[in-house]
Design an enzyme around this catalytic site. Structure first.
Site, PDB file in Angstrom:
ATOM      1  N   LYS A   1       0.812  -1.198   0.000  1.00 50.74           N
ATOM      2  CA  LYS A   1       0.000   0.000   0.000  1.00 50.74           C
ATOM      3  C   LYS A   1       0.854   1.261   0.000  1.00 50.74           C
ATOM      4  O   LYS A   1       0.406   2.347  -0.355  1.00 50.74           O
ATOM      5  CB  LYS A   1      -0.870   0.033   1.265  1.00 50.74           C
ATOM      6  CG  LYS A   1      -1.870  -1.068   1.374  1.00 50.74           C
ATOM      7  CD  LYS A   1      -2.631  -0.926   2.699  1.00 50.74           C
ATOM      8  CE  LYS A   1      -3.451  -2.138   2.993  1.00 50.74           C
ATOM      9  NZ  LYS A   1      -4.079  -2.059   4.335  1.00 50.74           N
ATOM     10  N   GLY A   2       2.103   1.118   0.435  1.00 48.29           N
ATOM     11  CA  GLY A   2       2.925   2.280   0.760  1.00 48.29           C
ATOM     12  C   GLY A   2       3.111   3.310  -0.339  1.00 48.29           C
ATOM     13  O   GLY A   2       3.249   4.491  -0.063  1.00 48.29           O
TER      14      GLY A   2
ATOM     15  N   GLU B   1       7.955   2.696  -5.940  1.00 46.46           N
ATOM     16  CA  GLU B   1       8.011   2.205  -4.551  1.00 46.46           C
ATOM     17  C   GLU B   1       8.126   3.373  -3.584  1.00 46.46           C
ATOM     18  O   GLU B   1       8.676   4.414  -3.923  1.00 46.46           O
ATOM     19  CB  GLU B   1       9.256   1.309  -4.371  1.00 46.46           C
ATOM     20  CG  GLU B   1       8.968  -0.163  -4.224  1.00 46.46           C
ATOM     21  CD  GLU B   1       8.306  -0.579  -2.918  1.00 46.46           C
ATOM     22  OE1 GLU B   1       7.560   0.205  -2.313  1.00 46.46           O
ATOM     23  OE2 GLU B   1       8.524  -1.729  -2.504  1.00 46.46           O
ATOM     24  N   ASP B   2       7.626   3.154  -2.374  1.00 44.32           N
ATOM     25  CA  ASP B   2       7.808   4.159  -1.332  1.00 44.32           C
ATOM     26  C   ASP B   2       9.250   4.144  -0.827  1.00 44.32           C
ATOM     27  O   ASP B   2       9.919   5.166  -0.757  1.00 44.32           O
ATOM     28  CB  ASP B   2       6.831   3.919  -0.173  1.00 44.32           C
ATOM     29  CG  ASP B   2       6.801   2.466   0.305  1.00 44.32           C
ATOM     30  OD1 ASP B   2       7.583   1.621  -0.197  1.00 44.32           O
ATOM     31  OD2 ASP B   2       5.996   2.155   1.193  1.00 44.32           O
TER      32      ASP B   2
ATOM     33  N   ASP C   1      14.532  -1.023   0.971  1.00 41.60           N
ATOM     34  CA  ASP C   1      15.270  -1.355   2.196  1.00 41.60           C
ATOM     35  C   ASP C   1      16.252  -2.481   1.855  1.00 41.60           C
ATOM     36  O   ASP C   1      17.354  -2.233   1.364  1.00 41.60           O
ATOM     37  CB  ASP C   1      14.228  -1.743   3.250  1.00 41.60           C
ATOM     38  CG  ASP C   1      14.813  -2.024   4.616  1.00 41.60           C
ATOM     39  OD1 ASP C   1      15.986  -1.709   4.842  1.00 41.60           O
ATOM     40  OD2 ASP C   1      14.085  -2.559   5.469  1.00 41.60           O
TER      41      ASP C   1
ATOM     42  N   LYS D   1      17.241   3.142   1.495  1.00 34.91           N
ATOM     43  CA  LYS D   1      18.105   2.909   2.659  1.00 34.91           C
ATOM     44  C   LYS D   1      19.288   2.037   2.215  1.00 34.91           C
ATOM     45  O   LYS D   1      19.243   0.810   2.336  1.00 34.91           O
ATOM     46  CB  LYS D   1      17.311   2.223   3.773  1.00 34.91           C
ATOM     47  CG  LYS D   1      16.211   3.121   4.344  1.00 34.91           C
ATOM     48  CD  LYS D   1      15.736   2.692   5.707  1.00 34.91           C
ATOM     49  CE  LYS D   1      14.709   1.629   5.621  1.00 34.91           C
ATOM     50  NZ  LYS D   1      13.950   1.440   6.893  1.00 34.91           N
TER      51      LYS D   1
ATOM     52  N   PHE E   1      13.482   3.402  10.935  1.00 38.46           N
ATOM     53  CA  PHE E   1      12.127   3.039  10.530  1.00 38.46           C
ATOM     54  C   PHE E   1      11.308   4.317  10.418  1.00 38.46           C
ATOM     55  O   PHE E   1      11.102   5.019  11.405  1.00 38.46           O
ATOM     56  CB  PHE E   1      11.500   2.093  11.553  1.00 38.46           C
ATOM     57  CG  PHE E   1      10.196   1.534  11.074  1.00 38.46           C
ATOM     58  CD1 PHE E   1      10.166   0.431  10.249  1.00 38.46           C
ATOM     59  CD2 PHE E   1       8.996   2.129  11.432  1.00 38.46           C
ATOM     60  CE1 PHE E   1       8.955  -0.079   9.783  1.00 38.46           C
ATOM     61  CE2 PHE E   1       7.787   1.636  10.977  1.00 38.46           C
ATOM     62  CZ  PHE E   1       7.771   0.518  10.151  1.00 38.46           C
ATOM     63  N   VAL E   2      10.872   4.617   9.204  1.00 42.84           N
ATOM     64  CA  VAL E   2      10.156   5.872   8.982  1.00 42.84           C
ATOM     65  C   VAL E   2       8.679   5.618   8.680  1.00 42.84           C
ATOM     66  O   VAL E   2       8.305   4.528   8.232  1.00 42.84           O
ATOM     67  CB  VAL E   2      10.796   6.689   7.828  1.00 42.84           C
ATOM     68  CG1 VAL E   2      12.175   7.172   8.220  1.00 42.84           C
ATOM     69  CG2 VAL E   2      10.855   5.887   6.538  1.00 42.84           C
TER      70      VAL E   2
ATOM     71  N   ASP F   1       3.560   3.079   6.759  1.00 44.16           N
ATOM     72  CA  ASP F   1       2.798   2.827   7.995  1.00 44.16           C
ATOM     73  C   ASP F   1       3.649   2.210   9.093  1.00 44.16           C
ATOM     74  O   ASP F   1       4.777   1.751   8.866  1.00 44.16           O
ATOM     75  CB  ASP F   1       1.647   1.870   7.703  1.00 44.16           C
ATOM     76  CG  ASP F   1       2.132   0.421   7.550  1.00 44.16           C
ATOM     77  OD1 ASP F   1       3.152   0.213   6.856  1.00 44.16           O
ATOM     78  OD2 ASP F   1       1.525  -0.490   8.126  1.00 44.16           O
TER      79      ASP F   1
ATOM     80  N   ARG G   1      -0.076   6.416   7.645  1.00 46.75           N
ATOM     81  CA  ARG G   1       0.101   6.520   6.188  1.00 46.75           C
ATOM     82  C   ARG G   1      -0.314   7.891   5.654  1.00 46.75           C
ATOM     83  O   ARG G   1       0.192   8.340   4.632  1.00 46.75           O
ATOM     84  CB  ARG G   1      -0.750   5.463   5.462  1.00 46.75           C
ATOM     85  CG  ARG G   1      -0.250   4.038   5.622  1.00 46.75           C
ATOM     86  CD  ARG G   1      -0.983   3.143   4.618  1.00 46.75           C
ATOM     87  NE  ARG G   1      -0.885   1.731   4.953  1.00 46.75           N
ATOM     88  CZ  ARG G   1       0.142   0.949   4.641  1.00 46.75           C
ATOM     89  NH1 ARG G   1       1.172   1.453   3.996  1.00 46.75           N
ATOM     90  NH2 ARG G   1       0.147  -0.329   4.982  1.00 46.75           N
TER      91      ARG G   1
HETATM   92  P1  5GP Z   1      12.523  -4.411   1.067  1.00 45.54           P
HETATM   93  O1  5GP Z   1      11.981  -5.614   0.376  1.00 45.54           O
HETATM   94  O2  5GP Z   1      13.282  -3.462   0.192  1.00 45.54           O
HETATM   95  O3  5GP Z   1      13.301  -4.801   2.305  1.00 45.54           O
HETATM   96  O4  5GP Z   1      11.319  -3.664   1.701  1.00 45.54           O
HETATM   97  C1  5GP Z   1      10.460  -2.852   1.040  1.00 45.54           C
HETATM   98  C2  5GP Z   1       9.219  -2.667   1.885  1.00 45.54           C
HETATM   99  O5  5GP Z   1       9.484  -2.757   3.303  1.00 45.54           O
HETATM  100  C3  5GP Z   1       8.693  -1.273   1.675  1.00 45.54           C
HETATM  101  O6  5GP Z   1       7.844  -1.220   0.558  1.00 45.54           O
HETATM  102  C4  5GP Z   1       7.970  -1.015   2.967  1.00 45.54           C
HETATM  103  O7  5GP Z   1       6.683  -1.574   2.905  1.00 45.54           O
HETATM  104  C5  5GP Z   1       8.774  -1.784   4.018  1.00 45.54           C
HETATM  105  N1  5GP Z   1       9.710  -0.888   4.697  1.00 45.54           N
HETATM  106  C6  5GP Z   1      11.053  -0.892   4.598  1.00 45.54           C
HETATM  107  N2  5GP Z   1      11.597   0.084   5.363  1.00 45.54           N
HETATM  108  C7  5GP Z   1      10.546   0.727   5.942  1.00 45.54           C
HETATM  109  C8  5GP Z   1      10.458   1.841   6.849  1.00 45.54           C
HETATM  110  O8  5GP Z   1      11.440   2.483   7.260  1.00 45.54           O
HETATM  111  N3  5GP Z   1       9.201   2.203   7.230  1.00 45.54           N
HETATM  112  C9  5GP Z   1       8.074   1.545   6.810  1.00 45.54           C
HETATM  113  N4  5GP Z   1       6.907   1.999   7.255  1.00 45.54           N
HETATM  114  N5  5GP Z   1       8.130   0.494   5.959  1.00 45.54           N
HETATM  115  C10 5GP Z   1       9.357   0.095   5.533  1.00 45.54           C
END
Ligand code: 5GP
Length: 182
Positions: free
Chosen positions: A42-43, A98-99, A102, A130, A151-152, A158, A164
Protein backbone atom coordinates in the site's frame (compact mmCIF):
# COMPACT_ATOMS: atom_id res chain seq x y z
CA UNK A 1 -1.09 10.73 17.50
CA UNK A 2 1.38 13.16 15.95
CA UNK A 3 3.08 13.27 19.37
CA UNK A 4 4.34 9.74 18.62
CA UNK A 5 6.19 10.94 15.53
CA UNK A 6 9.40 12.89 15.53
CA UNK A 7 8.18 15.33 12.96
CA UNK A 8 9.54 15.89 9.57
CA UNK A 9 12.64 14.00 8.68
CA UNK A 10 11.44 15.16 5.27
CA UNK A 11 8.88 17.93 5.08
CA UNK A 12 6.00 17.87 2.67
CA UNK A 13 7.63 20.77 0.76
CA UNK A 14 10.93 18.90 0.40
CA UNK A 15 9.10 15.78 -0.81
CA UNK A 16 7.06 17.82 -3.25
CA UNK A 17 10.09 19.59 -4.74
CA UNK A 18 11.99 16.33 -5.21
CA UNK A 19 8.93 14.57 -6.65
CA UNK A 20 8.58 17.29 -9.28
CA UNK A 21 12.28 16.92 -10.20
CA UNK A 22 11.91 13.15 -10.54
CA UNK A 23 8.76 13.55 -12.65
CA UNK A 24 10.56 15.87 -15.03
CA UNK A 25 13.44 13.38 -15.43
CA UNK A 26 10.86 10.68 -16.18
CA UNK A 27 9.07 12.96 -18.65
CA UNK A 28 12.37 13.57 -20.43
CA UNK A 29 13.40 9.88 -20.48
CA UNK A 30 10.08 8.30 -21.55
CA UNK A 31 8.94 10.70 -24.26
CA UNK A 32 7.56 8.70 -27.21
CA UNK A 33 7.44 5.44 -25.23
CA UNK A 34 4.49 3.41 -23.90
CA UNK A 35 4.85 4.06 -20.15
CA UNK A 36 3.11 1.99 -17.47
CA UNK A 37 3.63 3.07 -13.87
CA UNK A 38 3.05 0.29 -11.34
CA UNK A 39 2.70 1.29 -7.69
CA UNK A 40 3.57 -1.21 -4.98
CA UNK A 41 0.70 -1.16 -2.47
CA UNK A 42 0.00 0.00 0.00
CA UNK A 43 2.92 2.28 0.76
CA UNK A 44 3.44 3.80 -2.70
CA UNK A 45 -0.12 5.08 -3.16
CA UNK A 46 0.62 8.64 -2.01
CA UNK A 47 3.92 8.99 -3.87
CA UNK A 48 2.52 7.51 -7.08
CA UNK A 49 -0.47 9.88 -6.97
CA UNK A 50 1.79 12.91 -6.58
CA UNK A 51 4.43 11.70 -9.05
CA UNK A 52 2.15 10.89 -11.99
CA UNK A 53 0.43 14.28 -11.76
CA UNK A 54 3.75 15.87 -12.71
CA UNK A 55 4.65 13.47 -15.54
CA UNK A 56 3.74 15.27 -18.73
CA UNK A 57 3.25 12.20 -20.92
CA UNK A 58 0.47 9.74 -21.71
CA UNK A 59 0.79 6.84 -19.27
CA UNK A 60 -1.09 3.94 -17.72
CA UNK A 61 -1.34 3.25 -13.99
CA UNK A 62 -1.63 -0.07 -12.22
CA UNK A 63 -0.89 -1.49 -8.80
CA UNK A 64 0.58 -4.64 -7.33
CA UNK A 65 0.33 -5.72 -3.71
CA UNK A 66 2.75 -8.08 -2.05
CA UNK A 67 2.75 -9.75 1.32
CA UNK A 68 5.80 -8.89 3.34
CA UNK A 69 8.03 -11.86 3.93
CA UNK A 70 8.30 -13.31 7.41
CA UNK A 71 11.65 -13.63 9.18
CA UNK A 72 12.18 -17.14 7.81
CA UNK A 73 11.76 -16.06 4.19
CA UNK A 74 13.86 -12.88 4.26
CA UNK A 75 17.03 -14.58 3.13
CA UNK A 76 15.30 -16.36 0.24
CA UNK A 77 13.58 -13.14 -0.83
CA UNK A 78 10.28 -14.93 -1.38
CA UNK A 79 7.45 -12.43 -1.60
CA UNK A 80 3.87 -13.40 -2.39
CA UNK A 81 1.81 -11.32 -4.81
CA UNK A 82 -1.59 -10.75 -3.21
CA UNK A 83 -2.91 -8.40 -5.90
CA UNK A 84 -1.52 -8.68 -9.40
CA UNK A 85 -1.58 -5.98 -12.08
CA UNK A 86 -4.53 -5.96 -14.47
CA UNK A 87 -2.79 -4.41 -17.49
CA UNK A 88 -1.01 -6.27 -20.26
CA UNK A 89 2.56 -4.94 -20.09
CA UNK A 90 4.04 -6.78 -23.09
CA UNK A 91 6.11 -4.38 -25.17
CA UNK A 92 5.58 -1.52 -22.73
CA UNK A 93 8.03 0.37 -20.54
CA UNK A 94 7.34 -0.42 -16.88
CA UNK A 95 8.23 2.02 -14.14
CA UNK A 96 7.86 0.35 -10.75
CA UNK A 97 7.03 2.98 -8.15
CA UNK A 98 8.01 2.21 -4.55
CA UNK A 99 7.81 4.16 -1.33
CA UNK A 100 11.08 2.86 0.10
CA UNK A 101 13.80 0.37 -0.84
CA UNK A 102 15.27 -1.35 2.20
CA UNK A 103 16.74 -4.85 1.67
CA UNK A 104 15.71 -4.71 -2.01
CA UNK A 105 14.17 -8.19 -1.84
CA UNK A 106 10.63 -7.05 -2.69
CA UNK A 107 11.74 -5.22 -5.82
CA UNK A 108 14.13 -7.96 -6.92
CA UNK A 109 11.24 -10.41 -6.82
CA UNK A 110 8.79 -8.08 -8.57
CA UNK A 111 11.26 -7.12 -11.30
CA UNK A 112 11.79 -10.85 -11.99
CA UNK A 113 8.05 -11.55 -12.19
CA UNK A 114 7.37 -8.54 -14.44
CA UNK A 115 10.30 -9.27 -16.79
CA UNK A 116 8.69 -12.63 -17.60
CA UNK A 117 5.73 -10.76 -19.10
CA UNK A 118 7.69 -9.33 -22.02
CA UNK A 119 7.91 -5.61 -21.24
CA UNK A 120 10.23 -3.39 -23.29
CA UNK A 121 11.96 -2.34 -20.04
CA UNK A 122 11.57 -2.37 -16.26
CA UNK A 123 12.96 0.48 -14.14
CA UNK A 124 12.48 1.55 -10.54
CA UNK A 125 11.44 4.88 -9.08
CA UNK A 126 11.58 5.05 -5.26
CA UNK A 127 11.00 8.05 -3.07
CA UNK A 128 13.19 6.72 -0.27
CA UNK A 129 16.26 4.52 -0.25
CA UNK A 130 18.11 2.91 2.66
CA UNK A 131 21.43 1.86 1.06
CA UNK A 132 22.97 0.57 4.30
CA UNK A 133 20.37 -2.19 4.75
CA UNK A 134 20.45 -3.46 1.16
CA UNK A 135 20.83 -7.26 0.78
CA UNK A 136 20.51 -7.55 -2.99
CA UNK A 137 21.64 -5.15 -5.67
CA UNK A 138 18.84 -3.06 -7.16
CA UNK A 139 19.33 -0.36 -9.75
CA UNK A 140 17.04 2.42 -8.51
CA UNK A 141 17.01 4.66 -11.58
CA UNK A 142 14.96 7.46 -10.01
CA UNK A 143 15.71 7.95 -6.33
CA UNK A 144 14.22 10.62 -4.09
CA UNK A 145 16.26 10.60 -0.89
CA UNK A 146 18.85 8.35 0.75
CA UNK A 147 18.06 7.66 4.42
CA UNK A 148 20.00 6.10 7.28
CA UNK A 149 18.69 2.76 8.58
CA UNK A 150 15.74 4.18 10.52
CA UNK A 151 12.13 3.04 10.53
CA UNK A 152 10.16 5.87 8.98
CA UNK A 153 6.43 6.53 8.67
CA UNK A 154 4.14 8.93 6.84
CA UNK A 155 3.55 9.83 3.18
CA UNK A 156 2.12 6.34 2.57
CA UNK A 157 4.40 4.46 4.98
CA UNK A 158 2.80 2.83 7.99
CA UNK A 159 3.49 1.29 11.33
CA UNK A 160 0.78 -1.34 11.96
CA UNK A 161 -1.38 0.44 9.34
CA UNK A 162 -1.16 3.83 11.07
CA UNK A 163 0.48 7.09 9.96
CA UNK A 164 0.10 6.52 6.19
CA UNK A 165 -1.84 9.77 5.79
CA UNK A 166 0.80 12.06 7.30
CA UNK A 167 1.96 14.54 4.65
CA UNK A 168 5.59 14.33 5.76
CA UNK A 169 8.08 11.50 6.49
CA UNK A 170 8.99 11.15 10.15
CA UNK A 171 10.59 8.75 12.60
CA UNK A 172 8.59 7.16 15.39
CA UNK A 173 9.85 8.34 18.76
CA UNK A 174 10.35 4.79 20.00
CA UNK A 175 12.66 4.15 17.02
CA UNK A 176 14.75 7.28 17.38
CA UNK A 177 18.40 6.41 17.76
CA UNK A 178 17.64 2.78 16.94
CA UNK A 179 18.97 0.82 14.00
CA UNK A 180 15.79 -1.24 13.74
CA UNK A 181 14.22 -1.05 10.33
CA UNK A 182 11.24 -3.26 10.95
P1 5GP B 1 12.52 -4.41 1.07
O1 5GP B 1 11.98 -5.61 0.38
O2 5GP B 1 13.28 -3.46 0.19
O3 5GP B 1 13.30 -4.80 2.30
O4 5GP B 1 11.32 -3.66 1.70
C1 5GP B 1 10.46 -2.85 1.04
C2 5GP B 1 9.22 -2.67 1.88
O5 5GP B 1 9.48 -2.76 3.30
C3 5GP B 1 8.69 -1.27 1.68
O6 5GP B 1 7.84 -1.22 0.56
C4 5GP B 1 7.97 -1.02 2.97
O7 5GP B 1 6.68 -1.57 2.91
C5 5GP B 1 8.77 -1.78 4.02
N1 5GP B 1 9.71 -0.89 4.70
C6 5GP B 1 11.05 -0.89 4.60
N2 5GP B 1 11.60 0.08 5.36
C7 5GP B 1 10.55 0.73 5.94
C8 5GP B 1 10.46 1.84 6.85
O8 5GP B 1 11.44 2.48 7.26
N3 5GP B 1 9.20 2.20 7.23
C9 5GP B 1 8.07 1.54 6.81
N4 5GP B 1 6.91 2.00 7.26
N5 5GP B 1 8.13 0.49 5.96
C10 5GP B 1 9.36 0.10 5.53
Amino acid sequence: MRDEVEKSLLSSDEISRRTIEMASEITRDYRGRDLVTIGVLKGAFVFLADLVRHIELPLEIDFVAVSSYGKDTVSSGVVRIIKDIDLDVAGKHILLVEDIVDTGLTLKYLIGVLRERGPASVEVCALLNKPETRKVEIDVKYKGFDLPPLFVVGYGLDCAERFRHLPYVGVLKEFEGSNETR
